[in-house]
Write an enzyme that holds these catalytic residues in place. Structure first.
Site, PDB file in Angstrom:
ATOM      1  N   GLY A  35      49.461  69.145  27.926  1.00 14.39           N
ATOM      2  CA  GLY A  35      48.750  68.678  29.373  1.00 14.39           C
ATOM      3  C   GLY A  35      47.850  69.310  29.953  1.00 14.39           C
ATOM      4  N   GLU A  36      48.322  70.647  29.881  1.00 16.21           N
ATOM      5  CA  GLU A  36      47.713  71.801  31.100  1.00 16.21           C
ATOM      6  C   GLU A  36      46.073  71.958  30.918  1.00 16.21           C
ATOM      7  OE1 GLU A  36      50.059  74.927  32.124  1.00 16.21           O
ATOM      8  OE2 GLU A  36      51.415  73.886  32.791  1.00 16.21           O
ATOM      9  N   LYS A 216      37.245  38.583  52.965  1.00 18.95           N
ATOM     10  CA  LYS A 216      38.290  38.982  51.963  1.00 18.95           C
ATOM     11  C   LYS A 216      39.474  39.237  52.686  1.00 18.95           C
ATOM     12  CE  LYS A 216      37.985  42.951  49.564  1.00 18.95           C
ATOM     13  NZ  LYS A 216      37.228  43.702  48.316  1.00 18.95           N
TER      14      LYS A 216
HETATM   15  C1  R5P Z   1      36.470  47.314  48.258  1.00 19.09           C
HETATM   16  O1  R5P Z   1      36.309  47.026  49.984  1.00 19.09           O
HETATM   17  C2  R5P Z   1      35.336  47.848  47.502  1.00 19.09           C
HETATM   18  O2  R5P Z   1      34.354  47.098  48.228  1.00 19.09           O
HETATM   19  C3  R5P Z   1      35.050  46.693  46.462  1.00 19.09           C
HETATM   20  O3  R5P Z   1      34.871  45.445  46.761  1.00 19.09           O
HETATM   21  C4  R5P Z   1      36.678  46.875  45.768  1.00 19.09           C
HETATM   22  O4  R5P Z   1      37.030  48.318  45.540  1.00 19.09           O
HETATM   23  C5  R5P Z   1      36.551  46.000  44.474  1.00 19.09           C
HETATM   24  O5  R5P Z   1      38.303  45.851  43.933  1.00 19.09           O
HETATM   25  P1  R5P Z   1      38.515  45.098  42.776  1.00 19.09           P
HETATM   26  O6  R5P Z   1      37.084  44.844  41.927  1.00 19.09           O
HETATM   27  O7  R5P Z   1      39.678  45.606  42.659  1.00 19.09           O
HETATM   28  O8  R5P Z   1      38.755  44.648  43.823  1.00 19.09           O
END
Ligand code: R5P
Length: 331
Positions: A35-36, A216
């Site tokens: 793998g190297e 989020k």
């Molecule tokens: C996070 O803050 C980024 O801006 C993206 O929203 C995130 O990395 C997306 O990741 P995933 O598709 O796993 O939800």
């Protein structure tokens, strides 16, 4: 000047080489049974400015090792100036300590790049512009947002299906009159607050389009996502949404946002993200998500088996080629 590529970025580097009318210099890469890997710069670079294109997507550690060895090979071969172009920079989301005891992984990567002696670093749509500040050498932070603005304008003008192949694109900064009514019906969406600066910039490029940022939350232990409320801005009867993000990995951020937008009456959703990392089951999740289109760039080479019907890939080759040209002539 000379242009080099790591094995994962060959397709993008070939596009750049074509645009620059400069042949792609060759590298011998060998992987041993254990793998190297061993890399060898197989042409004379003495006194040259070497541009090395090397994204560090999955397999991230392997791609980083190859990048490090390539830089070392170039330096030892006498390249006068080495510009590392890392369109997708792996580990960039680990840019600070989230929980006590964690490493700041991107800082470690930057220390290695600097210790190897690169002279300049170029990347595209990094997770946060703060990453540029962690370098003590010149950084160019490019963006795919102008490409997305152009794609969005096409949809505002009546949809990609209505643009015959080869037809002229709409002038930058302009929206034809028919697009204005669609524009009042449309909104730009950042799926999280981290993307607020990005969405504001895109709104500006599109002549002041309205935007919102959604809520989020990510569980730092499990990585699971929650939250879908609008945190900044307002959705006021718009029917078309353009979600914009820096990257798509699992696809869960996009899916969560799309479902939330559907629940509040958005009818059509188009997705734009610079880096199509597409880990695990992302392609399937995105294909089944209530979105019309997922547009990403070629900063990450997406394997054929990860392609899906709603996917569209546009190239950042031109953006990088222009930057190389400018740097080469300004030296
Ligand atoms: C996070 O803050 C980024 O801006 C993206 O929203 C995130 O990395 C997306 O990741 P995933 O598709 O796993 O939800």
């Amino acid at each position: 000047m000379k242009l080099f590529s790591s094995s994962t970025s060959t397709n993008l580097a070939k596009k750049i080489s074509h645009l620059l009318n400069l042949s792609l210099s060759s590298v011998d890469t060998h992987v041993f049974p254990d793998g190297e890997r061993r890399v060898r710069i197989s042409e004379n670079v003495l006194g040259n400015h070497a541009f090395l294109v090397a994204s560090t997507n999955s397999p991230v550690d392997e791609n980083y090792m190859e990048l490090f060895f390539l830089i070392d090979g170039l330096k030892r071969s006498g390249a006068e100036f080495v510009t590392a172009i890392i369109p997708y920079l792996g580990y960039q989301r680990q840019d600070h300590v989230f929980r006590e005891g964690e490493a700041v992984s991107i800082q470690v990567i930057i220390k290695i790049l600097e210790a190897l002696g690169i002279d300049r670093f170029i990347s595209i749509d990094m997770h946060t512009p703060r990453i540029a500040d962690l370098f003590s050498l010149p950084v160019t932070h490019l963006s795919a947002l102008p490409l997305f603005a152009e794609e969005i304008r096409v949809i505002l003008e009546g949809g990609p299906q209505e643009r015959p192949i080869g037809s002229p694109k709409i002038e930058e900064g302009s929206i034809a009159p028919s697009g204005r009514s669609r524009m009042t019906n449309s909104i730009l969406v950042s799926p999280d607050m981290g993307g607020i600066a990005r969405i504001k910039k895109l709104a500006e490029l599109l002549g002041g389009m309205p935007y919102v940022a959604l809520e989020k939350n990510r569980d730092l232990e499990t990585g699971s996502l929650s939250g879908d409320a609008v945190r900044e801005g307002r959705i006021d009867g718009e029917k078309i949404a353009f979600i914009v993000d820096d990257m798509i990995s699992s696809g869960k951020t996009i899916d969560l946002a799309a479902k939330a937008l559907k629940r509040i009456g958005i009818e059509k959703i188009y997705v734009y993200a610079t880096h199509g990392v597409f880990s695990d089951t992302a392609p399937q999740l995105l294909q089944e998500s209530p979105v019309e289109l997922v547009c990403v760039t070629d900063t990450v080479a997406i394997a054929k088996e990860k392609h899906f019907e709603k996917l569209e890939i546009i190239s950042v080759g031109d953006i990088i080629a222009k930057e190389i040209q400018q740097l080469a002539t300004s030296k």
